[in-house]
Design an enzyme around this catalytic site. Structure first.
Site, mmCIF file in Angstrom:
data_model
loop_
_atom_site.group_PDB
_atom_site.id
_atom_site.type_symbol
_atom_site.label_atom_id
_atom_site.label_comp_id
_atom_site.label_asym_id
_atom_site.label_seq_id
_atom_site.Cartn_x
_atom_site.Cartn_y
_atom_site.Cartn_z
ATOM 1 N N ASP A 107 0.812 -1.214 0.000
ATOM 2 C CA ASP A 107 0.000 0.000 0.000
ATOM 3 C C ASP A 107 0.849 1.269 0.000
ATOM 4 O O ASP A 107 0.534 2.251 0.667
ATOM 5 C CB ASP A 107 -0.971 0.018 1.186
ATOM 6 C CG ASP A 107 -2.048 1.090 1.004
ATOM 7 O OD1 ASP A 107 -2.791 0.995 0.026
ATOM 8 O OD2 ASP A 107 -2.107 2.021 1.826
ATOM 9 N N HIS B 272 -5.509 -2.130 -5.083
ATOM 10 C CA HIS B 272 -4.895 -0.883 -5.505
ATOM 11 C C HIS B 272 -5.965 0.015 -6.104
ATOM 12 O O HIS B 272 -6.939 -0.451 -6.687
ATOM 13 C CB HIS B 272 -3.744 -1.109 -6.493
ATOM 14 C CG HIS B 272 -4.061 -2.060 -7.613
ATOM 15 N ND1 HIS B 272 -4.052 -3.431 -7.444
ATOM 16 C CD2 HIS B 272 -4.392 -1.853 -8.902
ATOM 17 C CE1 HIS B 272 -4.362 -4.019 -8.591
ATOM 18 N NE2 HIS B 272 -4.576 -3.089 -9.490
ATOM 19 N N ASN C 190 -5.489 -10.398 -3.453
ATOM 20 C CA ASN C 190 -5.231 -9.816 -2.137
ATOM 21 C C ASN C 190 -4.550 -8.466 -2.252
ATOM 22 O O ASN C 190 -4.306 -7.805 -1.244
ATOM 23 C CB ASN C 190 -4.360 -10.751 -1.296
ATOM 24 C CG ASN C 190 -3.022 -11.037 -1.956
ATOM 25 O OD1 ASN C 190 -2.904 -11.003 -3.179
ATOM 26 N ND2 ASN C 190 -2.010 -11.348 -1.158
ATOM 27 N N THR D 244 -7.737 -1.674 1.267
ATOM 28 C CA THR D 244 -8.563 -1.609 0.063
ATOM 29 C C THR D 244 -9.439 -2.840 -0.063
ATOM 30 O O THR D 244 -10.597 -2.771 -0.463
ATOM 31 C CB THR D 244 -7.669 -1.479 -1.185
ATOM 32 O OG1 THR D 244 -6.817 -0.361 -1.027
ATOM 33 C CG2 THR D 244 -8.505 -1.284 -2.434
#
Length: 456
Positions: A12, A40, A37, A324
């Site tokens: 991240d 973005h 997983n 996210t």
């Protein structure tokens, strides 16, 4: 030419945004590891797109490729592609036939195994998407690959071999009953065959599968520019990260060759851009020497700095520090320079992009964990074992803060328009990592990036 985009911390860092910034100059964007997983966010023409599997460049009309080093959930893939098409985009995404497929039993086992590990404080903070169990099957030579979905006979044979093993694992090792809380179809050969054979038909009909190495090398031979997009970050790399609090693949630059079929000398002749968040964040358990405040269920009992919880909350809210994919609050802390030095060494950065500089604006003081102290010795880089890392105390350096300004105007005017104290902070990072600053992110949009130099 190639450029590899690598997260230098714990994921991240804003890799998708940098891919977006430089994406106009490339023809193909390739993910070389990870699965759905890896959340973005890309902002394109004022619209925000949250993706977890489709390569970022596909939003901008580039060819997107999921390399053989990825693990692919076909259901997620088609959901994301359909959602993009509904919004008027025409994504061109190809999938390596050697990439492994995530199946429903992988996701079930991911949740079971994480629950077991949590009892011993070994949970890695998994997203529950089945990533780890799929990589386990890949290494154990019992996986189902994307190419297998194209052939009914092969797919059935793979499932008939592996599904009984998974049933036995649930029932005989974990002593759980399939059904009720555990989806029976996830362990039913016929149900899985019908579902994944249909995925295979759609992949075939849409011409999405490729021999990845051959496909990419043909593009290179034709003079096309290729960008390799890493997911997660160096410090959760399964080899170079804080094991066992890691992901199940290699986000580091070396995996760009292994995970795509492009030779390492080709990758090595290109650029490797390290993406740095101006502070530190992560989802999951494990040590974090520069952590501010704490997060229940993630910060170790003897970790964090509870007396700085207000500062942690401020940074978390200003930076939108929530996962996210999962929505979980991220742990936050000051920039960790030993972590970054380790990343620079492991990846061979030729340039840096520093994101979220604006989040720290308005603070009177900004700190950096410049070094660690372990057993009375100063360490400038991360120790090899997580147990040693947990015993490290951060040595901080302080920098004068910088004001909140019109960051859009700064991005338009260029690097020299950044507040002087912010430039001092950036110069320190570049000097310590011996790599120039290529870009500075000062907001979520592509237009809120100070571009200093292009790696292409």
């Amino acid at each position: 030419m190639t450029v590899t985009i690598v997260g230098s911390q714990l994921g991240d860092e804003g890799k998708g945004g940098i891919v977006d910034v430089y994406g106009d100059a490339v023809d193909v964007v390739v993910r070389y590891q990870g699965g759905d997983n890896a959340g973005h966010t890309v902002v394109h023409e004022g619209d925000e797109y949250k993706l977890s599997l489709v390569p970022s460049g596909a939003v901008r009309g580039k060819v997107g490729v999921l390399g053989n080093g990825c693990v692919v959930n076909p259901e997620t893939l088609f959901e994301e592609l359909d959602a993009l098409r509904e919004r008027g985009l025409t994504p061109d995404v190809r999938v390596a036939e050697r990439a492994h497929a995530i199946l429903p039993y992988h996701r079930v086992l991911d949740g079971i195994e994480e629950d077991v590990k949590s009892d011993d404080d070994l949970a890695a903070g998994t997203t529950g998407r089945g990533i780890g169990p799929t990589y386990e099957d890949k290494a154990g030579r019992r996986g189902v690959r994307i190419g297998d979905l194209l052939d009914a006979e092969t797919l059935r044979a793979r499932l008939e071999y592996v599904v009984p093993q998974k049933r036995a694992l649930v029932e005989d090792v974990y002593n759980l009953e399939i059904g009720d809380d555990i989806d029976a179809d996830a362990f039913d050969v016929e149900a899985l065959f019908e579902q994944y054979r249909e995925f295979g038909r759609r992949l075939d009909e849409e011409g999405m599968t490729v021999n990845c190495g051959e496909f990419l090398n043909e593009h290179l031979d034709n003079g096309d520019e290729i960008m390799f997009e890493g997911a997660q970050g160096t410090s959760i790399d399964i080899d170079h990260g804080i094991y066992p609090y890691v992901t199940s693949s290699n986000p580091t630059a070396g995996a760009a060759a292994v995970g795509t079929g492009v030779g390492p000398t080709v990758v090595g002749r290109g650029e490797v851009v390290g993406i740095v968040k101006a502070y530190l964040s992560r989802v999951g358990t494990g040590p974090l020497p520069t952590e501010l405040g704490s997060v229940d269920g993630q910060t170790p009992n003897n970790g964090g700095r509870p007396d700085e919880s207000d500062l942690a909350t401020y940074i978390r809210d200003e930076g939108g520090e929530y996962g996210t994919v999962t929505g979980r609050p991220r742990r936050v802390g000051w920039l960790d320079m030993p972590m970054l030095r380790h990343a620079a060494r492991a990846n061979g950065f030729t340039g840096l992009a520093v994101n979220h500089l604006d989040v720290l604006a308005g603070l009177e003081e900004v700190k950096v964990g410049h070094a660690y102290t372990l057993d009375g010795e100063q360490l400038l880089t991360m120790p090899a074992t997580t147990e040693q890392w947990a015993d490290c105390e951060a040595e901080f350096r302080s920098f004068d803060g910088w004001p909140d300004v019109d960051w859009g105007a700064v991005a338009d005017e260029g690097y020299e328009a950044l507040p002087e104290n912010a430039r001092t902070y950036l110069d320190y990072i570049a000097d310590e990592l011996d790599a120039p600053i290529y870009a500075v992110g000062v907001g979520p949009g592509r237009e809120e990036t100070v571009v200093v130099e292009s790696p292409l």
